[in-house]
Design a protein around this motif. Sequence first.
Motif, short mmCIF file in Angstrom:
data_model
loop_
_atom_site.label_atom_id
_atom_site.label_comp_id
_atom_site.label_asym_id
_atom_site.label_seq_id
_atom_site.Cartn_x
_atom_site.Cartn_y
_atom_site.Cartn_z
N UNK A 1 0.85 -1.19 0.00
CA UNK A 1 0.00 0.00 0.00
C UNK A 1 0.89 1.24 0.00
N UNK A 2 0.63 2.19 -0.90
CA UNK A 2 1.40 3.42 -1.00
C UNK A 2 0.90 4.43 0.02
N UNK A 3 1.35 4.30 1.27
CA UNK A 3 0.93 5.19 2.34
C UNK A 3 2.17 5.65 3.11
N UNK A 4 2.24 6.96 3.37
CA UNK A 4 3.38 7.52 4.08
C UNK A 4 2.86 8.43 5.19
N UNK A 5 3.38 8.26 6.39
CA UNK A 5 2.96 9.07 7.53
C UNK A 5 3.56 10.47 7.45
N UNK A 6 2.78 11.45 7.93
CA UNK A 6 3.22 12.85 7.93
C UNK A 6 2.83 13.47 9.28
N UNK A 7 3.66 14.38 9.78
CA UNK A 7 3.45 15.03 11.07
C UNK A 7 3.26 13.98 12.17
N UNK A 8 2.42 14.26 13.16
CA UNK A 8 2.29 13.32 14.28
C UNK A 8 1.26 12.23 14.01
N UNK A 9 0.16 12.57 13.34
CA UNK A 9 -0.90 11.58 13.12
C UNK A 9 -1.41 11.55 11.68
N UNK A 10 -0.83 12.34 10.80
CA UNK A 10 -1.32 12.43 9.44
C UNK A 10 -0.70 11.40 8.50
N UNK A 11 -1.22 11.34 7.29
CA UNK A 11 -0.67 10.44 6.28
C UNK A 11 -1.14 10.88 4.89
N UNK A 12 -0.46 10.37 3.87
CA UNK A 12 -0.90 10.46 2.48
C UNK A 12 -0.89 9.05 1.92
N UNK A 13 -1.96 8.69 1.23
CA UNK A 13 -2.05 7.38 0.58
C UNK A 13 -2.36 7.57 -0.89
N UNK A 14 -1.56 6.97 -1.74
CA UNK A 14 -1.86 6.96 -3.17
C UNK A 14 -2.90 5.87 -3.42
N UNK A 15 -4.11 6.29 -3.72
CA UNK A 15 -5.22 5.35 -3.91
C UNK A 15 -5.18 4.75 -5.30
N UNK A 16 -4.93 5.58 -6.30
CA UNK A 16 -4.99 5.11 -7.69
C UNK A 16 -4.23 6.09 -8.57
N UNK A 17 -3.86 5.64 -9.74
CA UNK A 17 -3.24 6.54 -10.71
C UNK A 17 -3.54 6.04 -12.12
N UNK A 18 -3.48 6.95 -13.08
CA UNK A 18 -3.68 6.60 -14.48
C UNK A 18 -2.54 7.18 -15.29
N UNK A 19 -1.94 6.36 -16.13
CA UNK A 19 -0.94 6.85 -17.05
C UNK A 19 0.47 6.78 -16.52
N UNK A 20 1.40 7.22 -17.36
CA UNK A 20 2.83 7.19 -17.08
C UNK A 20 3.50 8.25 -17.94
N UNK A 21 4.81 8.32 -17.87
CA UNK A 21 5.54 9.20 -18.77
C UNK A 21 5.21 8.88 -20.23
N UNK A 22 5.03 7.60 -20.52
CA UNK A 22 4.71 7.19 -21.88
C UNK A 22 3.34 7.72 -22.32
N UNK A 23 2.38 7.75 -21.39
CA UNK A 23 1.06 8.29 -21.71
C UNK A 23 1.15 9.75 -22.14
#
Length: 235
Positions: free
Chosen positions: A1-23
């Motif tokens: 799971x693409x999730x990274x903690x931030x500050x004391x209790x926060x986080x960011x999670x990459x839920x989904x993505x579309x495309x790439x450099x090739x797109x």
Amino acid sequence: MNIINVLDNGYVRLVDHMGSDLSIVNAARVSYAKESKEFSDRDARLIQFLAREGHTSPFRHAVLQFEIYAPLMVARQWWKYIIGSAHYEGTGDSLEAWNESSRRYVTEDPTFYIPSSTEWRSKPKNSKQGSGDIISWELGEVYTKKLMEYIEIGMKNYEAALESGICAEQARLFLPSYGMYVRWYWTASLQSVSHFLNQRLAHDAQLEIQEYAKVIMSLCREYYPNALEELISTK
């Protein structure tokens, strides 16, 4: 799971993505009915050209969706990019979406951002906004304690209001707002994400949102390394 903690209790999670450099390069080449099957040095040079010359529409064919948990003071700064996405000159990006949890419906235990005694910053010397150096530990300890006491009072009033039968949408008025964590989904094109990063990775951005921007950058880089290298001026 693409999730990274931030500050004391926060986080960011990459839920989904579309495309790439090739797109991105294939979106640009469709004008000539051309398509790359594998990303090459030639494609990297095309991305350089597109970014350098301000040909932005190909970068809007790559889209990311994040789940973010951050203090309200960070969320409201972030929200400006949703309001401005359809009007910001040069982006033409009206594809952003923002859906946030609401305390009209959610009554889970509130979580608050509480800076430690070594995280309080002084006011800036030469600006009306932003912050300066870290204040002394002793003064920081005083204000960490004051903030905790303030939150405790608000929580007691909030819980008492709910127990008395006050509706959640009004009981939330007792909660200290700016430090309270909120959760939302943010969906945006790579161009719009890059605009956010260029502004919020800057040295004069609020420190807390800088921390979130660094995480967004790290999650994006895995999928769009060449595009980010050219689009982000603040590395």
